[in-house]
Write a protein that holds these residues in place. Sequence first.
Motif, PDB file in Angstrom:
ATOM      1  N   HIS A   6       0.834  -1.199   0.000  1.00 57.96           N
ATOM      2  CA  HIS A   6       0.000   0.000   0.000  1.00 57.96           C
ATOM      3  C   HIS A   6       0.870   1.252   0.000  1.00 57.96           C
ATOM      4  O   HIS A   6       1.663   1.472   0.923  1.00 57.96           O
ATOM      5  CB  HIS A   6      -0.928  -0.011   1.212  1.00 57.96           C
ATOM      6  CG  HIS A   6      -1.910  -1.131   1.200  1.00 57.96           C
ATOM      7  ND1 HIS A   6      -3.036  -1.117   0.401  1.00 57.96           N
ATOM      8  CD2 HIS A   6      -1.927  -2.328   1.854  1.00 57.96           C
ATOM      9  CE1 HIS A   6      -3.711  -2.240   0.579  1.00 57.96           C
ATOM     10  NE2 HIS A   6      -3.063  -2.990   1.454  1.00 57.96           N
ATOM     11  N   GLN A   7       0.703   2.063  -1.016  1.00 57.17           N
ATOM     12  CA  GLN A   7       1.537   3.247  -1.202  1.00 57.17           C
ATOM     13  C   GLN A   7       1.433   4.189  -0.006  1.00 57.17           C
ATOM     14  O   GLN A   7       0.355   4.520   0.454  1.00 57.17           O
ATOM     15  CB  GLN A   7       1.101   3.987  -2.466  1.00 57.17           C
ATOM     16  CG  GLN A   7       1.967   5.209  -2.790  1.00 57.17           C
ATOM     17  CD  GLN A   7       1.623   5.780  -4.150  1.00 57.17           C
ATOM     18  OE1 GLN A   7       1.521   5.069  -5.138  1.00 57.17           O
ATOM     19  NE2 GLN A   7       1.423   7.092  -4.199  1.00 57.17           N
ATOM     20  N   GLY A   8       2.588   4.585   0.513  1.00 56.69           N
ATOM     21  CA  GLY A   8       2.650   5.513   1.639  1.00 56.69           C
ATOM     22  C   GLY A   8       2.614   4.843   2.988  1.00 56.69           C
ATOM     23  O   GLY A   8       3.179   5.349   3.945  1.00 56.69           O
ATOM     24  N   GLY A   9       1.930   3.676   3.085  1.00 53.31           N
ATOM     25  CA  GLY A   9       1.785   3.014   4.369  1.00 53.31           C
ATOM     26  C   GLY A   9       2.662   1.799   4.555  1.00 53.31           C
ATOM     27  O   GLY A   9       2.600   1.131   5.586  1.00 53.31           O
ATOM     28  N   SER A  50       9.115   2.002  -3.126  1.00 50.06           N
ATOM     29  CA  SER A  50       8.054   2.818  -2.545  1.00 50.06           C
ATOM     30  C   SER A  50       8.288   2.932  -1.045  1.00 50.06           C
ATOM     31  O   SER A  50       8.422   1.924  -0.349  1.00 50.06           O
ATOM     32  CB  SER A  50       6.683   2.186  -2.831  1.00 50.06           C
ATOM     33  OG  SER A  50       5.649   3.025  -2.375  1.00 50.06           O
ATOM     34  N   HIS A  51       8.344   4.162  -0.555  1.00 47.37           N
ATOM     35  CA  HIS A  51       8.677   4.451   0.835  1.00 47.37           C
ATOM     36  C   HIS A  51       7.426   4.739   1.650  1.00 47.37           C
ATOM     37  O   HIS A  51       6.372   5.073   1.109  1.00 47.37           O
ATOM     38  CB  HIS A  51       9.594   5.674   0.921  1.00 47.37           C
ATOM     39  CG  HIS A  51      10.888   5.518   0.200  1.00 47.37           C
ATOM     40  ND1 HIS A  51      12.103   5.593   0.842  1.00 47.37           N
ATOM     41  CD2 HIS A  51      11.177   5.298  -1.113  1.00 47.37           C
ATOM     42  CE1 HIS A  51      13.082   5.429  -0.038  1.00 47.37           C
ATOM     43  NE2 HIS A  51      12.534   5.244  -1.227  1.00 47.37           N
ATOM     44  N   ILE A  52       7.554   4.680   2.955  1.00 43.44           N
ATOM     45  CA  ILE A  52       6.518   5.169   3.848  1.00 43.44           C
ATOM     46  C   ILE A  52       6.500   6.687   3.766  1.00 43.44           C
ATOM     47  O   ILE A  52       7.549   7.325   3.868  1.00 43.44           O
ATOM     48  CB  ILE A  52       6.789   4.705   5.289  1.00 43.44           C
ATOM     49  CG1 ILE A  52       6.797   3.178   5.375  1.00 43.44           C
ATOM     50  CG2 ILE A  52       5.757   5.287   6.259  1.00 43.44           C
ATOM     51  CD1 ILE A  52       7.443   2.635   6.619  1.00 43.44           C
ATOM     52  N   SER A  53       5.325   7.265   3.566  1.00 41.22           N
ATOM     53  CA  SER A  53       5.273   8.713   3.395  1.00 41.22           C
ATOM     54  C   SER A  53       5.490   9.429   4.732  1.00 41.22           C
ATOM     55  O   SER A  53       5.158   8.912   5.802  1.00 41.22           O
ATOM     56  CB  SER A  53       3.921   9.139   2.808  1.00 41.22           C
ATOM     57  OG  SER A  53       2.892   9.043   3.783  1.00 41.22           O
ATOM     58  N   LYS A  54       6.043  10.611   4.646  1.00 40.11           N
ATOM     59  CA  LYS A  54       6.300  11.416   5.835  1.00 40.11           C
ATOM     60  C   LYS A  54       4.991  11.728   6.557  1.00 40.11           C
ATOM     61  O   LYS A  54       4.901  11.653   7.793  1.00 40.11           O
ATOM     62  CB  LYS A  54       7.012  12.715   5.448  1.00 40.11           C
ATOM     63  CG  LYS A  54       7.320  13.615   6.629  1.00 40.11           C
ATOM     64  CD  LYS A  54       8.026  14.900   6.179  1.00 40.11           C
ATOM     65  CE  LYS A  54       8.294  15.804   7.367  1.00 40.11           C
ATOM     66  NZ  LYS A  54       8.952  17.080   6.951  1.00 40.11           N
ATOM     67  N   LYS A  55       3.947  12.046   5.798  1.00 43.09           N
ATOM     68  CA  LYS A  55       2.665  12.408   6.389  1.00 43.09           C
ATOM     69  C   LYS A  55       2.049  11.212   7.113  1.00 43.09           C
ATOM     70  O   LYS A  55       1.501  11.354   8.218  1.00 43.09           O
ATOM     71  CB  LYS A  55       1.713  12.910   5.298  1.00 43.09           C
ATOM     72  CG  LYS A  55       0.337  13.321   5.810  1.00 43.09           C
ATOM     73  CD  LYS A  55       0.412  14.463   6.809  1.00 43.09           C
ATOM     74  CE  LYS A  55      -0.986  14.929   7.199  1.00 43.09           C
ATOM     75  NZ  LYS A  55      -0.949  15.889   8.335  1.00 43.09           N
ATOM     76  N   TYR A  56       2.133  10.030   6.507  1.00 44.70           N
ATOM     77  CA  TYR A  56       1.616   8.815   7.152  1.00 44.70           C
ATOM     78  C   TYR A  56       2.330   8.594   8.478  1.00 44.70           C
ATOM     79  O   TYR A  56       1.686   8.324   9.508  1.00 44.70           O
ATOM     80  CB  TYR A  56       1.827   7.619   6.225  1.00 44.70           C
ATOM     81  CG  TYR A  56       1.337   6.293   6.767  1.00 44.70           C
ATOM     82  CD1 TYR A  56       0.099   5.789   6.395  1.00 44.70           C
ATOM     83  CD2 TYR A  56       2.117   5.532   7.637  1.00 44.70           C
ATOM     84  CE1 TYR A  56      -0.351   4.561   6.867  1.00 44.70           C
ATOM     85  CE2 TYR A  56       1.678   4.314   8.127  1.00 44.70           C
ATOM     86  CZ  TYR A  56       0.441   3.838   7.733  1.00 44.70           C
ATOM     87  OH  TYR A  56       0.010   2.625   8.225  1.00 44.70           O
ATOM     88  N   TYR A  57       3.636   8.718   8.462  1.00 43.79           N
ATOM     89  CA  TYR A  57       4.403   8.471   9.678  1.00 43.79           C
ATOM     90  C   TYR A  57       4.070   9.497  10.758  1.00 43.79           C
ATOM     91  O   TYR A  57       3.906   9.151  11.929  1.00 43.79           O
ATOM     92  CB  TYR A  57       5.899   8.485   9.376  1.00 43.79           C
ATOM     93  CG  TYR A  57       6.726   8.124  10.582  1.00 43.79           C
ATOM     94  CD1 TYR A  57       6.859   6.803  10.968  1.00 43.79           C
ATOM     95  CD2 TYR A  57       7.325   9.110  11.357  1.00 43.79           C
ATOM     96  CE1 TYR A  57       7.585   6.458  12.099  1.00 43.79           C
ATOM     97  CE2 TYR A  57       8.058   8.779  12.483  1.00 43.79           C
ATOM     98  CZ  TYR A  57       8.183   7.455  12.857  1.00 43.79           C
ATOM     99  OH  TYR A  57       8.889   7.120  13.975  1.00 43.79           O
TER     100      TYR A  57
END
Length: 382
Positions: free
Chosen positions: A134-137, A148-155
């Motif tokens: 899942h993109q971002g998560g 594909s990385h964990i997004s800054k906003k998600y973190y």
Amino acid sequence: MKTYDAFPKPIGNYTVGRTQIDFKYVASDNSERELTAFFFYPSDSSEGKPTAEYAFPELPSLWNECMVKNGLEMDNFFNFNIKTCCYEDLALSQKENRYPVVFYVHGGTTYPQQNTVTCQDLASAGYIVVTIGHQGGGVYRLKDGRLSHISKKYYEDLQEFGTDPVTKDVAPILVEKLEKEKSLEISRKVTSSPGAVKFAKYAVLQSEDIRYVADCLYKMNTGDIGSIFKDRLKLEIGIGVFGHSFGGATTAIVCRDDDRFVCGIDFDGGLFCQDSDLKKPFMMLGSTVSYNVDALFLESNSGETYFVILDNVVHFDFGDFIFLAKNEALQLSLRGTRDAMELRNILTTYTKAFFDKYMLKKSVEIESLAFDGVEMIKKSKK
């Protein structure tokens, strides 16, 4: 505790194939989502191929970018070179005309191969299991090699959820199983906390990922999208879904919002839609903490609902992590006290029995399953 250099042999008679397919679509928030999905499926032969790599080489460093912020260097903890029991791009088994489909949803900030053990077990028993990055998560590598990385906003939102005053206030009393009314009070508090309400949007977005890939499965089945699955998916019986942690929360939302998904299982995940009636069979496999946080769901869902409570387990015990720790000392710091093989047997047995009963309509008495230190609470269909 024992350490492992290979996953246990799958429970079923099929050889397990695995293939990767990427997807792209525009979500309801107008974001363009690039996903990858791994399909674990029944095959008749390994075709002389070596076993598939567990995960991609960049996973430890990529995961560390997020985890070290919490003081955890995950590549020092886990053996990501563990040997799997699946093989890349095998032919789909010819023993049956079509096979049932279930989705697996990985935990927040993890990766799509996170529960390869259970995926292999189900595939070896005749299920096709789809697990999405899942993109971002989560972290994953697309087929063309892009990461594909964990997004800054998600973190940041995850951190806010974890430090929510309501969560911090109830955490000390969650370890012991509470009386019903107290657990319902805790469930309502946690579910309605500002951090939970804010973070729930990511579970909704992940549910859209799953529903989009489900759309594509129907097109694969008709041949409108080319794949090995043309005319081989048993979609008319509905689709199952299960997930760990935040993936468990996503699982419940998928079941709530999409009638193609006929049943679901949550592995030790706090639900964000506990006050919703899924009107479908649902099982929660979790620790005492999970029961205290999710007890409201037993009251809300009108479908047959199970809560299976395991003692001597922690959150990391519900997936591959029970086999990945590099040494005994690390196992003791990251694990509960249950034997890994015993725990795997419990999780696979309940998961397969549930899907066999509610998807394949087999005569399975889930209530008759019995393991030491495992309590089952069942609420019959209203």
